[in-house]
Structures are given as structure tokens and as C-alpha cells.
Write a protein that holds these residues in place. Structure first.
Motif, mmCIF file in Angstrom:
data_model
loop_
_atom_site.group_PDB
_atom_site.id
_atom_site.type_symbol
_atom_site.label_atom_id
_atom_site.label_comp_id
_atom_site.label_asym_id
_atom_site.label_seq_id
_atom_site.Cartn_x
_atom_site.Cartn_y
_atom_site.Cartn_z
ATOM 1 N N GLU A 239 0.831 -1.197 0.000
ATOM 2 C CA GLU A 239 0.000 0.000 0.000
ATOM 3 C C GLU A 239 0.871 1.254 0.000
ATOM 4 O O GLU A 239 0.582 2.219 -0.721
ATOM 5 N N MET A 240 1.948 1.237 0.796
ATOM 6 C CA MET A 240 2.857 2.369 0.827
ATOM 7 C C MET A 240 3.508 2.597 -0.525
ATOM 8 O O MET A 240 3.590 3.728 -1.019
ATOM 9 N N LEU A 241 3.944 1.518 -1.174
ATOM 10 C CA LEU A 241 4.596 1.661 -2.476
ATOM 11 C C LEU A 241 3.609 2.078 -3.562
ATOM 12 O O LEU A 241 3.939 2.895 -4.433
ATOM 13 N N ASP A 242 2.410 1.530 -3.529
ATOM 14 C CA ASP A 242 1.389 1.937 -4.491
ATOM 15 C C ASP A 242 1.126 3.429 -4.389
ATOM 16 O O ASP A 242 1.041 4.134 -5.401
ATOM 17 N N SER A 243 1.028 3.917 -3.160
ATOM 18 C CA SER A 243 0.804 5.349 -2.945
ATOM 19 C C SER A 243 1.993 6.161 -3.422
ATOM 20 O O SER A 243 1.822 7.237 -4.033
ATOM 21 N N TYR A 244 3.197 5.663 -3.178
ATOM 22 C CA TYR A 244 4.403 6.370 -3.621
ATOM 23 C C TYR A 244 4.434 6.530 -5.137
ATOM 24 O O TYR A 244 4.690 7.618 -5.665
ATOM 25 N N PHE A 245 4.141 5.445 -5.870
ATOM 26 C CA PHE A 245 4.224 5.502 -7.331
ATOM 27 C C PHE A 245 3.084 6.317 -7.948
ATOM 28 O O PHE A 245 3.240 6.892 -9.019
ATOM 29 N N LYS A 246 1.968 6.387 -7.277
ATOM 30 C CA LYS A 246 0.860 7.197 -7.784
ATOM 31 C C LYS A 246 1.191 8.689 -7.720
ATOM 32 O O LYS A 246 0.668 9.485 -8.512
ATOM 33 N N LYS A 247 2.065 9.067 -6.786
ATOM 34 C CA LYS A 247 2.424 10.479 -6.641
ATOM 35 C C LYS A 247 3.492 10.938 -7.635
ATOM 36 O O LYS A 247 3.751 12.120 -7.787
ATOM 37 N N LEU A 248 4.129 9.977 -8.318
ATOM 38 C CA LEU A 248 5.208 10.322 -9.253
ATOM 39 C C LEU A 248 4.647 10.948 -10.538
ATOM 40 O O LEU A 248 3.557 10.651 -10.958
#
Length: 248
Positions: A239-248
Motif C-alpha cells: 500500500e505504501m509503495l502503491d501510494s508512492y508511485f501514484k504520486k510520481l
């Protein structure tokens, strides 16, 4: 027969009762000799210049300044153990410089362990002092980190760290030139002060520098780095990584 000379110690602590307790404790330890005590920056600098100790036990909060003011004026390389209450920025700076420290109220077992570590450690490098002072004075994220193990201290730029791997209390740093540095601190220790917006904790055993990420395969729970290294992603970190990549 042990021909090793005892380490000559100065205690810098403004609380007289604490200073006396530390002095009494160290006097009971083999391999150490207390050559002076004081409670201010001014007195410490004078005492250090006159006696040239091997080891400083150095309080951070002093009436006329801080332990960092003393660190800045050390006349020669020596060993240092900081004594501090919970002070976020000070502790972060100390960690960046890979300098030993103890939290107050002092625990005798922890003090014993710190003294044992300092016997085999090297005196502080000027680079360690510079990193620590810069981090504390500027109160900003540091661009360098000192990595310490039993044998040496390695100064490394943060942007040259590709990833970290933890294993049984040790952490290996993988650098962009192919070198590895093994340290005697846990991955959790580094997670607590490395910038979270740059270093992602993807797994119980891994942290990754975002600069080197090439691909993320969420279904396979794998991060690929630019050099082809495969970094596992724990299910609880998806979930943390999914959120990180969505912000890129």
C-alpha cells in the motif's frame, strides 16, 4: 601481562550528581582513568587542551553552550561518547556522524557496553565531526553519512547508496560503484533517521534509495533497480509503495 595503557577520560556534565556518579562508575572499570571533570563548555575546552584525553564523555546541554561547541574545537582526534536527554535533532546529527551516545537517565549496563565499544573503536575522523556539526547547526537532512563497524569508519554520500540490507543486527550498504559496507547497526536504526522521502522500507530486510528504482512489479512484489538487482516487497508494504508511485 597487559601493556595497553588505560584510556584517559574527561567527563563533561553540568549536573554535579550525575558527574560524580559517572566518575565513580568509571573508576571501578579496568582500562580507564578519569583525568578531569567539568560542567561548562569553557572549562571543557581549557581542560581538553591542557590534558589531551583519549575519551570524552560529553553532555549535550551545558550552561554556556552545547557539547557540539566542544566537538567543534577538539585539538586532536579523540574518542567521544555523547550524553543526552531526548533531543531529536541532536540525536539525528550524532547518528549521521556515527558517534556513540547514551540517553539519560544513564543505565549502568548501557554505559558498560559503550565503554567496551569505545576500547576497540577508532578516534573520530574530522569528516565525522564535520557531518555531525553540519547536521546539527543547519537542522537539515545531511548529504553524507558515516558508516561504522569494528574496523573502520566509511564516509558515504547518501545519493551513492543504492540499497540497504539488514541481517541479524548488521546492515550492508550497497553502493553505486559496486562496493559494499557492512555496519554493526540494525536496519531499523538507519530507518529512524535516513530521509523517509528518499529511502523506502520495502521489506523487513531492505531499504531502497528511490534514485535507483527502475521498475515496480506489484503482482510479483518485486522492485527492480537500474542495475538489475531484485528487491522484495513485503505484502504489508504494498500500500505504501502503491501510494508512492501514484504520486510520481
Amino acid at each position: 601481562m597487559n601493556l595497553t595503557a588505560p584510556l584517559r577520560v574527561i567527563i563533561v556534565e553540568d549536573m554535579i550528581a550525575i558527574r560524580h556518579d559517572i566518575e565513580d562508575f568509571i573508576k571501578q572499570q579496568t582500562g580507564f582513568i578519569v583525568i578531569g571533570t567539568c560542567g561548562t563548555v569553557h572549562d571543557a575546552i581549557v581542560l581538553i587542551h591542557h590534558t589531551q584525553p583519549d575519551l570524552l564523555l560529553l553532555d549535550i546541554g551545558l550552561p554556556d553552550g552545547t557539547g557540539f561547541d566542544i566537538l567543534e574545537q577538539l585539538p586532536a582526534q579523540m574518542k567521544v561518547i555523547f550524553l543526552t536527554a531526548h533531543h531529536e535533532y541532536a540525536i539525528r546529527a550524532i547518528r549521521y556522524g556515527a558517534i556513540d551516545y547514551l540517553l539519560k537517565p544513564l543505565n549502568k549496563q548501557e554505559l558498560t557496553e559503550a565503554l567496551q565499544r569505545v576500547v576497540v573503536s577508532k578516534p573520530l575522523l574530522q569528516e565525522q565531526i564535520a557531518i555531525t556539526l553540519h547536521s546539527f547547526r543547519k537542522n537539515i537532512e545531511q548529504g553524507y553519512i558515516a558508516l561504522r563497524n569494528r574496523y573502520y569508519v566509511q564516509i558515504v554520500e547518501l545519493n551513492k547508496i543504492k540499497y540497504l540490507k539488514g541481517d541479524n543486527g548488521y546492515t550492508t550498504f550497497f553502493l553505486n560503484d559496486g562496493k559494499k559496507v557492512v555496519t554493526t547497526k540494525s536496519l531499523k536504526d538507519y530507518e529512524e533517521f535516513l530521509p523517509a522521502d528518499s529511502f523506502l522500507r520495502t521489506h523487513q530486510s531492505y531499504m531502497v534509495n528511490e534514485l535507483y528504482i527502475d521498475r515496480y512489479l506489484p503482482k510479483e512484489c518485486i522492485l527492480y533497480l537500474e542495475d538489475g538487482a531484485k528487491i522484495p516487497v513485503a505484502v504489508r508494504k504494498k500500500e505504501m509503495l502503491d501510494s508512492y508511485f501514484k504520486k510520481l
